[in-house]
Write an enzyme that holds these catalytic residues in place. Structure first.
Site, PDB file in Angstrom:
ATOM      1  N   ARG A 175      35.168   9.955  17.689  1.00 15.54           N
ATOM      2  CA  ARG A 175      34.766  10.872  18.769  1.00 15.54           C
ATOM      3  C   ARG A 175      33.724  11.878  18.282  1.00 15.54           C
ATOM      4  O   ARG A 175      32.632  11.991  18.834  1.00 15.54           O
ATOM      5  CB  ARG A 175      36.004  11.642  19.288  1.00 15.54           C
ATOM      6  CG  ARG A 175      36.927  10.851  20.162  1.00 15.54           C
ATOM      7  CD  ARG A 175      38.146  11.674  20.542  1.00 15.54           C
ATOM      8  NE  ARG A 175      38.979  11.916  19.381  1.00 15.54           N
ATOM      9  CZ  ARG A 175      40.170  11.326  19.165  1.00 15.54           C
ATOM     10  NH1 ARG A 175      40.663  10.511  20.056  1.00 15.54           N
ATOM     11  NH2 ARG A 175      40.876  11.593  18.082  1.00 15.54           N
ATOM     12  N   ILE A 176      34.055  12.643  17.204  1.00 15.25           N
ATOM     13  CA  ILE A 176      33.163  13.729  16.775  1.00 15.25           C
ATOM     14  C   ILE A 176      31.921  13.161  16.094  1.00 15.25           C
ATOM     15  O   ILE A 176      30.796  13.597  16.370  1.00 15.25           O
ATOM     16  CB  ILE A 176      33.915  14.704  15.841  1.00 15.25           C
ATOM     17  CG1 ILE A 176      35.097  15.330  16.603  1.00 15.25           C
ATOM     18  CG2 ILE A 176      32.983  15.795  15.316  1.00 15.25           C
ATOM     19  CD1 ILE A 176      36.081  16.094  15.725  1.00 15.25           C
ATOM     20  N   SER A 272      34.915  17.682   8.406  1.00 16.91           N
ATOM     21  CA  SER A 272      36.130  16.877   8.612  1.00 16.91           C
ATOM     22  C   SER A 272      37.306  17.582   7.943  1.00 16.91           C
ATOM     23  O   SER A 272      37.927  18.458   8.539  1.00 16.91           O
ATOM     24  CB  SER A 272      35.930  15.444   8.103  1.00 16.91           C
ATOM     25  OG  SER A 272      35.629  15.409   6.716  1.00 16.91           O
ATOM     26  N   ARG A 273      37.584  17.250   6.692  1.00 13.23           N
ATOM     27  CA  ARG A 273      38.598  17.952   5.910  1.00 13.23           C
ATOM     28  C   ARG A 273      38.067  18.097   4.495  1.00 13.23           C
ATOM     29  O   ARG A 273      37.396  17.184   3.974  1.00 13.23           O
ATOM     30  CB  ARG A 273      39.913  17.161   5.878  1.00 13.23           C
ATOM     31  CG  ARG A 273      40.727  17.235   7.151  1.00 13.23           C
ATOM     32  CD  ARG A 273      41.332  18.626   7.365  1.00 13.23           C
ATOM     33  NE  ARG A 273      42.167  18.702   8.556  1.00 13.23           N
ATOM     34  CZ  ARG A 273      41.741  19.101   9.754  1.00 13.23           C
ATOM     35  NH1 ARG A 273      40.481  19.457   9.941  1.00 13.23           N
ATOM     36  NH2 ARG A 273      42.580  19.164  10.777  1.00 13.23           N
ATOM     37  N   ASP A 297      32.110  23.326   6.367  1.00  8.51           N
ATOM     38  CA  ASP A 297      33.034  24.079   7.224  1.00  8.51           C
ATOM     39  C   ASP A 297      34.443  24.029   6.644  1.00  8.51           C
ATOM     40  O   ASP A 297      35.294  24.841   7.012  1.00  8.51           O
ATOM     41  CB  ASP A 297      33.039  23.442   8.628  1.00  8.51           C
ATOM     42  CG  ASP A 297      33.985  24.128   9.594  1.00  8.51           C
ATOM     43  OD1 ASP A 297      33.871  25.357   9.735  1.00  8.51           O
ATOM     44  OD2 ASP A 297      34.831  23.442  10.202  1.00  8.51           O
ATOM     45  N   GLU A 302      41.616  25.199   0.854  1.00  8.64           N
ATOM     46  CA  GLU A 302      41.463  26.361   1.744  1.00  8.64           C
ATOM     47  C   GLU A 302      42.630  27.314   1.578  1.00  8.64           C
ATOM     48  O   GLU A 302      43.761  26.853   1.424  1.00  8.64           O
ATOM     49  CB  GLU A 302      41.362  25.874   3.199  1.00  8.64           C
ATOM     50  CG  GLU A 302      40.026  25.222   3.458  1.00  8.64           C
ATOM     51  CD  GLU A 302      39.835  24.764   4.899  1.00  8.64           C
ATOM     52  OE1 GLU A 302      40.423  25.346   5.820  1.00  8.64           O
ATOM     53  OE2 GLU A 302      39.094  23.798   5.075  1.00  8.64           O
ATOM     54  N   HIS A 320      35.941  27.179   8.321  1.00 10.51           N
ATOM     55  CA  HIS A 320      36.673  26.234   9.194  1.00 10.51           C
ATOM     56  C   HIS A 320      36.642  26.691  10.662  1.00 10.51           C
ATOM     57  O   HIS A 320      37.689  26.905  11.286  1.00 10.51           O
ATOM     58  CB  HIS A 320      38.124  26.081   8.691  1.00 10.51           C
ATOM     59  CG  HIS A 320      38.761  24.791   9.123  1.00 10.51           C
ATOM     60  ND1 HIS A 320      39.704  24.128   8.380  1.00 10.51           N
ATOM     61  CD2 HIS A 320      38.603  24.039  10.241  1.00 10.51           C
ATOM     62  CE1 HIS A 320      40.099  23.037   9.012  1.00 10.51           C
ATOM     63  NE2 HIS A 320      39.434  22.953  10.153  1.00 10.51           N
ATOM     64  N   ALA A 322      34.674  24.995  13.056  1.00  8.28           N
ATOM     65  CA  ALA A 322      33.938  23.992  13.843  1.00  8.28           C
ATOM     66  C   ALA A 322      34.417  23.891  15.287  1.00  8.28           C
ATOM     67  O   ALA A 322      33.627  23.646  16.190  1.00  8.28           O
ATOM     68  CB  ALA A 322      34.002  22.636  13.158  1.00  8.28           C
ATOM     69  N   SER A 323      35.708  24.095  15.533  1.00  7.90           N
ATOM     70  CA  SER A 323      36.192  23.969  16.920  1.00  7.90           C
ATOM     71  C   SER A 323      36.254  25.326  17.629  1.00  7.90           C
ATOM     72  O   SER A 323      36.827  25.436  18.719  1.00  7.90           O
ATOM     73  CB  SER A 323      37.581  23.323  16.928  1.00  7.90           C
ATOM     74  OG  SER A 323      38.531  24.189  16.321  1.00  7.90           O
TER      75      SER A 323
HETATM   76  N1  LIG Z   1      36.359  21.308  10.939  1.00  6.03           N
HETATM   77  C1  LIG Z   1      37.069  21.360  12.055  1.00  6.03           C
HETATM   78  O1  LIG Z   1      37.339  22.422  12.602  1.00  6.03           O
HETATM   79  C2  LIG Z   1      37.514  20.104  12.686  1.00  6.03           C
HETATM   80  C3  LIG Z   1      37.781  19.002  11.921  1.00  6.03           C
HETATM   81  N2  LIG Z   1      38.195  17.844  12.515  1.00  6.03           N
HETATM   82  C4  LIG Z   1      38.443  16.681  11.659  1.00  6.03           C
HETATM   83  O2  LIG Z   1      37.677  15.586  12.160  1.00  6.03           O
HETATM   84  C5  LIG Z   1      38.468  14.425  12.135  1.00  6.03           C
HETATM   85  C6  LIG Z   1      37.943  13.408  13.111  1.00  6.03           C
HETATM   86  O3  LIG Z   1      38.215  13.777  14.449  1.00  6.03           O
HETATM   87  P1  LIG Z   1      37.888  12.783  15.664  1.00  6.03           P
HETATM   88  O4  LIG Z   1      36.465  12.374  15.622  1.00  6.03           O
HETATM   89  O5  LIG Z   1      38.410  13.395  16.896  1.00  6.03           O
HETATM   90  O6  LIG Z   1      38.785  11.536  15.257  1.00  6.03           O
HETATM   91  P2  LIG Z   1      38.535   9.999  15.530  1.00  6.03           P
HETATM   92  O7  LIG Z   1      39.834   9.342  15.232  1.00  6.03           O
HETATM   93  O8  LIG Z   1      37.923   9.804  16.863  1.00  6.03           O
HETATM   94  O9  LIG Z   1      37.442   9.590  14.418  1.00  6.03           O
HETATM   95  C7  LIG Z   1      37.731   9.349  13.089  1.00  6.03           C
HETATM   96  C8  LIG Z   1      36.949   8.123  12.667  1.00  6.03           C
HETATM   97  O10 LIG Z   1      37.084   7.956  11.256  1.00  6.03           O
HETATM   98  C9  LIG Z   1      37.096   6.571  10.996  1.00  6.03           C
HETATM   99  N3  LIG Z   1      37.638   6.281   9.680  1.00  6.03           N
HETATM  100  C10 LIG Z   1      38.923   6.284   9.277  1.00  6.03           C
HETATM  101  N4  LIG Z   1      39.006   5.936   7.987  1.00  6.03           N
HETATM  102  C11 LIG Z   1      37.730   5.721   7.558  1.00  6.03           C
HETATM  103  C12 LIG Z   1      37.162   5.346   6.323  1.00  6.03           C
HETATM  104  N5  LIG Z   1      37.930   5.107   5.266  1.00  6.03           N
HETATM  105  N6  LIG Z   1      35.824   5.236   6.244  1.00  6.03           N
HETATM  106  C13 LIG Z   1      35.050   5.480   7.323  1.00  6.03           C
HETATM  107  N7  LIG Z   1      35.534   5.828   8.527  1.00  6.03           N
HETATM  108  C14 LIG Z   1      36.864   5.949   8.640  1.00  6.03           C
HETATM  109  C15 LIG Z   1      37.966   6.013  12.152  1.00  6.03           C
HETATM  110  O11 LIG Z   1      37.795   4.618  12.307  1.00  6.03           O
HETATM  111  C16 LIG Z   1      37.458   6.821  13.314  1.00  6.03           C
HETATM  112  O12 LIG Z   1      36.405   6.183  13.999  1.00  6.03           O
HETATM  113  C17 LIG Z   1      39.880  14.940  12.414  1.00  6.03           C
HETATM  114  O13 LIG Z   1      40.871  14.050  11.932  1.00  6.03           O
HETATM  115  C18 LIG Z   1      39.903  16.266  11.693  1.00  6.03           C
HETATM  116  O14 LIG Z   1      40.385  16.105  10.388  1.00  6.03           O
HETATM  117  C19 LIG Z   1      38.350  17.761  13.852  1.00  6.03           C
HETATM  118  C20 LIG Z   1      38.095  18.829  14.659  1.00  6.03           C
HETATM  119  C21 LIG Z   1      37.666  20.106  14.138  1.00  6.03           C
HETATM  120  O1  LIG Z   2      41.363  20.175  15.141  1.00  2.00           O
HETATM  121  C1  LIG Z   2      41.214  20.113  13.910  1.00  2.00           C
HETATM  122  O2  LIG Z   2      41.525  19.103  13.253  1.00  2.00           O
HETATM  123  C2  LIG Z   2      40.673  21.271  13.203  1.00  2.00           C
HETATM  124  O3  LIG Z   2      40.351  21.189  12.053  1.00  2.00           O
HETATM  125  C3  LIG Z   2      40.528  22.556  13.903  1.00  2.00           C
HETATM  126  O4  LIG Z   2      40.023  22.418  15.137  1.00  2.00           O
END
Ligand SMILES: NC(=O)C1=CN([C@@H]2O[C@H](COP(=O)(O)OP(=O)(O)OC[C@H]3O[C@@H](n4cnc5c(N)ncnc54)[C@H](O)[C@@H]3O)[C@@H](O)[C@H]2O)C=CC1
Ligand SMILES: O=C(O)C(=O)CO
Length: 386
Positions: A175-176, A272-273, A297, A302, A320, A322-323
């Site tokens: 998604r992101i 991401s993380r 981010d 952390e 951190h 991003a959201s």
């Molecule tokens: N910095 C922040 O505030 C935020 C961080 N995040 C992080 O972003 C992550 C992703 O969120 P979404 O896009 O909503 O999730 P999502 O599930 O839509 O996307 C994650 C993608 O990573 C791929 N993936 C998994 N393992 C992989 C690998 N080994 N190599 C390459 N690709 C791989 C998956 O196939 C999937 O397409 C969350 O799990 C979270 O940890 C999310 C929101 C805010």
């Molecule tokens: O939603 C997440 O995974 C975050 O890191 C904070 O929005």
């Protein structure tokens, strides 16, 4: 003796006891719970990260559900206590749930919710902001101005990278990652290379169509390529943004070896993380390659940064956030509350966690469903027909 924890109570006579380990933005989430006979207890303790012991105190002897935060360690101890207190549901106020031991939750029959979709664009916008801040050296230039060092325009002053026509690399095009890719392609006419375990068909179609549009306007079309390995992305891209989930396959995905194959003037963005990047190796790489830049981010430990990172001029670092847009954070609180409420009420699981808009409309009641439960399958929970 249990550590006392300060709380604020809403609807004290509510039948179901729901705890939020933090005050969350907005009031809709509180209203949605109290309207459905929940007593809501919000932890107001002046401490950013609650310990397991403090959360145990909050759970107490009777608790129907908890809304928690990504900074907390939700494992065997907490799920066992929640289940003993009669709890059926936990929701992270986050889409990522690497802080949650989902198997432990399933073992104790606790549903685990997360908050997908509502933060996709907000998070992608921050990744795009960090990409620009790093490529155009915005933070360095801002510090320079504030330090009173600006004597007048110079041909070499803070020269950075032009994004147009360069290649953006996305690792984890979910998604992101896909939303970020679209911003960089449409906004800056970059070409795309991505690596994901799955094909990002909608993203590919978007780039193809946009490329055709540009061509029909006499402009250079943008292109896309699905890489067969992450290394291919690292070698070819000028800006690389990390968007996978954190699990054992992505831990230290970016390390000394992977940094070594990136272009010397590349830009790396991580929203991401933290542990997706070996931060110690990154600091070394930043020291040895002053033209290599990062926008971060998230961090490995952390709230700390690895030694040396704070001194690197070629790193842009934010805490951190991003959201962190008002609409998104209020929406995350709503989704988390509705995950917990839905499970308490025995509602089915929303069939498409990528389309959560019906839960976010302030002007109508939300659907009778749990927006997103990640262990729905092992718990045998049924999907909504809506
Ligand atoms: N910095 C922040 O505030 C935020 C961080 N995040 C992080 O972003 C992550 C992703 O969120 P979404 O896009 O909503 O999730 P999502 O599930 O839509 O996307 C994650 C993608 O990573 C791929 N993936 C998994 N393992 C992989 C690998 N080994 N190599 C390459 N690709 C791989 C998956 O196939 C999937 O397409 C969350 O799990 C979270 O940890 C999310 C929101 C805010
Ligand atoms: O939603 C997440 O995974 C975050 O890191 C904070 O929005």
């Amino acid at each position: 003796m249990a550590t006392p924890v300060s709380i604020e109570v809403w609807n004290p006579n509510g039948k179901y006891r729901v705890i939020s380990t933090k005050p969350m933005p907005g009031t809709r989430w509180i209203r949605l719970l109290t309207d459905q006979n929940c007593r809501v207890e919000i932890c107001t303790q002046k401490k950013t990260i609650l310990s397991v012991e403090e959360i145990l105190t909050l759970i107490g002897d009777k608790c129907d559900g908890v809304i928690g935060q990504l900074t907390e360690d939700w494992g065997e101890v907490l799920f066992s206590a929640l289940s003993k207190a009669g709890g059926k549901a936990f929701s992270n106020m986050a889409v990522g749930y690497n802080n949650v031991d989902v198997n432990a939750a399933t073992k104790y029959g606790v549903a685990v919710g997360n908050t997908p979709g509502v933060l996709t664009e907000t998070t992608a916008e921050l990744a795009a902001s960090l990409s620009l801040a790093a490529s155009r050296r915005i933070v360095e230039a801002d510090e320079f101005m504030r330090a009173g060092l600006y004597d007048g325009w110079l041909p070499h002053l803070f020269v950075g990278n032009l994004l147009k026509g360069q290649t953006v690399g996305v690792i984890g095009a979910g998604r992101i990652g896909s939303a970020y890719a679209r911003m960089m392609i449409e906004g800056f006419k970059m070409n795309l290379i991505y690596f994901d375990l799955y094909q990002a068909t909608r993203l590919e179609k978007f780039v193809t169509a946009y490329g055709q549009f540009l061509k029909s306007n006499g402009e250079q079309p943008v292109t896309w390529k699905r890489a067969s390995s992450m290394q291919e992305v690292l070698r070819e891209a000028d800006v690389i943004s990390l968007h996978p989930i954190l699990d054992k396959t992505t831990y230290h995905l970016i390390n000394k070896d992977s940094l070594a194959i990136m272009k010397k003037e590349a830009i790396l963005v991580n929203c991401s993380r933290g542990p997706v990047v070996d931060e110690v190796a990154l600091v070394e790489h930043l020291k040895e390659n002053p033209m290599f830049r990062v926008g971060l981010d998230v961090f490995e430990d952390e709230p700390f940064m690895k030694p040396g990172l704070r001194d690197m001029k070629n790193a842009v670092v934010v805490p951190h956030i991003a959201s962190a847009s008002k609409w998104t954070r209020e929406g995350m609180a709503t989704l988390a509350a509705l995950n917990v409420l839905g499970k308490i009420k025995g509602y089915p699981i929303w069939s498409n966690p990528n389309q959560v808009e019906p839960f976010l409309d302030e002007n109508s009641p939300p659907p009778d469903a749990c927006p997103s439960i990640v262990n729905a399958k092992p718990l045998g929970l049924t999907a909504s027909k809506l």
